[in-house]
Enzyme design. Sequence first.
Site, PDB file in Angstrom:
ATOM      1  N   CYS A 138       0.822  -1.217   0.000  1.00 35.35           N
ATOM      2  CA  CYS A 138       0.000   0.000   0.000  1.00 35.35           C
ATOM      3  C   CYS A 138       0.853   1.263   0.000  1.00 35.35           C
ATOM      4  O   CYS A 138       0.385   2.342  -0.387  1.00 35.35           O
ATOM      5  CB  CYS A 138      -0.915   0.016   1.217  1.00 35.35           C
ATOM      6  SG  CYS A 138      -2.050  -1.380   1.319  1.00 35.35           S
ATOM      7  N   ARG A 175     -28.844  11.093  11.437  1.00 34.28           N
ATOM      8  CA  ARG A 175     -30.120  11.745  11.791  1.00 34.28           C
ATOM      9  C   ARG A 175     -31.001  11.899  10.555  1.00 34.28           C
ATOM     10  O   ARG A 175     -32.205  11.619  10.591  1.00 34.28           O
ATOM     11  CB  ARG A 175     -29.856  13.122  12.407  1.00 34.28           C
ATOM     12  CG  ARG A 175     -29.279  13.085  13.814  1.00 34.28           C
ATOM     13  CD  ARG A 175     -29.042  14.488  14.337  1.00 34.28           C
ATOM     14  NE  ARG A 175     -30.294  15.206  14.542  1.00 34.28           N
ATOM     15  CZ  ARG A 175     -30.367  16.474  14.915  1.00 34.28           C
ATOM     16  NH1 ARG A 175     -29.248  17.180  15.086  1.00 34.28           N
ATOM     17  NH2 ARG A 175     -31.523  17.056  15.107  1.00 34.28           N
ATOM     18  N   ASN A 221      -2.976  -9.322   7.005  1.00 37.69           N
ATOM     19  CA  ASN A 221      -2.288  -9.521   8.285  1.00 37.69           C
ATOM     20  C   ASN A 221      -3.169 -10.246   9.293  1.00 37.69           C
ATOM     21  O   ASN A 221      -2.688 -11.105  10.053  1.00 37.69           O
ATOM     22  CB  ASN A 221      -1.837  -8.168   8.841  1.00 37.69           C
ATOM     23  CG  ASN A 221      -0.537  -7.694   8.219  1.00 37.69           C
ATOM     24  OD1 ASN A 221       0.540  -8.177   8.546  1.00 37.69           O
ATOM     25  ND2 ASN A 221      -0.635  -6.760   7.283  1.00 37.69           N
ATOM     26  N   VAL A 272       6.941 -21.461  -6.398  1.00 36.65           N
ATOM     27  CA  VAL A 272       6.264 -22.756  -6.376  1.00 36.65           C
ATOM     28  C   VAL A 272       5.468 -22.901  -7.661  1.00 36.65           C
ATOM     29  O   VAL A 272       4.657 -22.037  -8.008  1.00 36.65           O
ATOM     30  CB  VAL A 272       5.350 -22.888  -5.146  1.00 36.65           C
ATOM     31  CG1 VAL A 272       4.540 -24.185  -5.211  1.00 36.65           C
ATOM     32  CG2 VAL A 272       6.193 -22.869  -3.864  1.00 36.65           C
ATOM     33  N   TRP A 324     -22.485  18.334  16.315  1.00 38.51           N
ATOM     34  CA  TRP A 324     -22.970  17.098  15.703  1.00 38.51           C
ATOM     35  C   TRP A 324     -21.945  16.660  14.662  1.00 38.51           C
ATOM     36  O   TRP A 324     -21.752  17.338  13.656  1.00 38.51           O
ATOM     37  CB  TRP A 324     -24.340  17.317  15.054  1.00 38.51           C
ATOM     38  CG  TRP A 324     -25.472  17.284  16.025  1.00 38.51           C
ATOM     39  CD1 TRP A 324     -25.995  18.335  16.705  1.00 38.51           C
ATOM     40  CD2 TRP A 324     -26.202  16.130  16.429  1.00 38.51           C
ATOM     41  NE1 TRP A 324     -27.010  17.916  17.524  1.00 38.51           N
ATOM     42  CE2 TRP A 324     -27.163  16.570  17.372  1.00 38.51           C
ATOM     43  CE3 TRP A 324     -26.155  14.777  16.104  1.00 38.51           C
ATOM     44  CZ2 TRP A 324     -28.067  15.691  17.982  1.00 38.51           C
ATOM     45  CZ3 TRP A 324     -27.057  13.913  16.710  1.00 38.51           C
ATOM     46  CH2 TRP A 324     -27.992  14.365  17.633  1.00 38.51           C
TER      47      TRP A 324
END
Length: 475
Positions: A51, A465, A328, A88, A457
């Site tokens: 990232c 709300r 992770n 692999v 708020w």
Amino acid sequence: MNMSRTRERLVVIGGDAAGMSAASQARRLKGPDELEIVAFERGHFTSYSACGIPYWVGGDVTDRDRLIARTPEEHRARDIDLRLRTEVTELDLDGQRVRARDVESGEESWTSYDKLVIATGARPIRPDMPGADVAGVHGVQTLDDGQALLDTLEGTRGRRAVVVGAGYIGVEMAEALINRGYEVTVVNRGSEPMSTLDPDMGCLVHEAMEGLGITMVNDAEVTKILTGDGGTSLLERSRELGGRRVRAVVTQDREFPADVVVLGIGVRPETALAKAAGLPLGPHGGLLTDRSMRVRGYENIWSGGDCVEVLDLVSGQVRHIPLGTHANKHGQVIGTNVGGGYATFPGVVGTAVSKVCDLEIARTGLREKDAHRVGLRFEAVTIESTSRAGYYPNASPMTVKMLAEHRTGRLLGVQIVGREGAGKRVDIAAVALTAGMTVEQMTSLDLGYAPPFSPVWDPVLVAARKAAAKVRGSV
């Protein structure tokens, strides 16, 4: 279990977040006298932050090694037999062994296992079109990819970049290239950037990107990549086979000159190995596991990270969400179970946050089209607020969109676009989604308040709300 050995052997395929987290956690629970651990990684690096690659490319992170959480030497010091540059190539499930090839020498050998962890990650999507594999065209998934892109940027005289795709990687790489002084065009198949948002919220990202000098081209499909006859420097000419390198990107009706192209189309689970062995894959091509991250139907095989599909707790369906946070956690769960303990991974709500320069972009839960797809009826509201009390210096605007289930008011999803202080507010909604809260219940959440941090708020509660009122009106 192979009785020729006195201890069990754990084989891990993949040396990044999920694989090495699993190996490390298993080692914490079982010492080398009880458990031998062999890990294969085809690249040069282990346990790094993919990232962080756009921020390294863009110069915010100046040293590649700062992205590496744990070096190969540190893993080996903990009695983990880590084999770099080893891929692999085959799984023999009946014989409980894997075939591995040394990338440098080509030498192959078999390694037996008692327990197997598949953490093969994801691969960047490369379009099936002429020119997609020429010099100057880059996917960005690993540190090796990032180094290859930096080598191109440093060896190219031209300053024109085209980013194909406008998801997280596309947007972040556009910012990185702007920071490096490139003229950047983003070619996007969707109607707006950031398809993880609804289009009305993606439009805000579009406006911000153009404000930074990024040219956004939406509703455009790349059809081919044109090549030239040689690089623009001696360094390029010496590196390129036949002198073929990118010259332009072509859509249905336009051509965009390019000295470098970055593919930000997305990624697919890297599960070719698992598919060839007959392991169960989901609708998105990822491995299917149970809650303990054990591959379904196989007692001694686990899988985690970008190569698996996980349960979406909101929709009840499986999804492919390639994020390091999940990888992770998967690794910790796998390592605990392999090491004799017990742990589960219950699922996700789809939380993600990103940015383009100072614009923060966040989402969690379902978009409108996700809710429609699974047959949910919903109410949607959008509010405008600020990151701080309006009278406090540097209060910045913020847009919050919220979806609530029709009649029940169950929170279904939240999207946030704004400046400083906007992005991480999505975590409030992520917790509410995980708890199955309604928007009515959210209005009573006891959130922290002081003028430098929030209006009285909080913007998320303002949206709750408004959503609650709309749900009440729909009953």
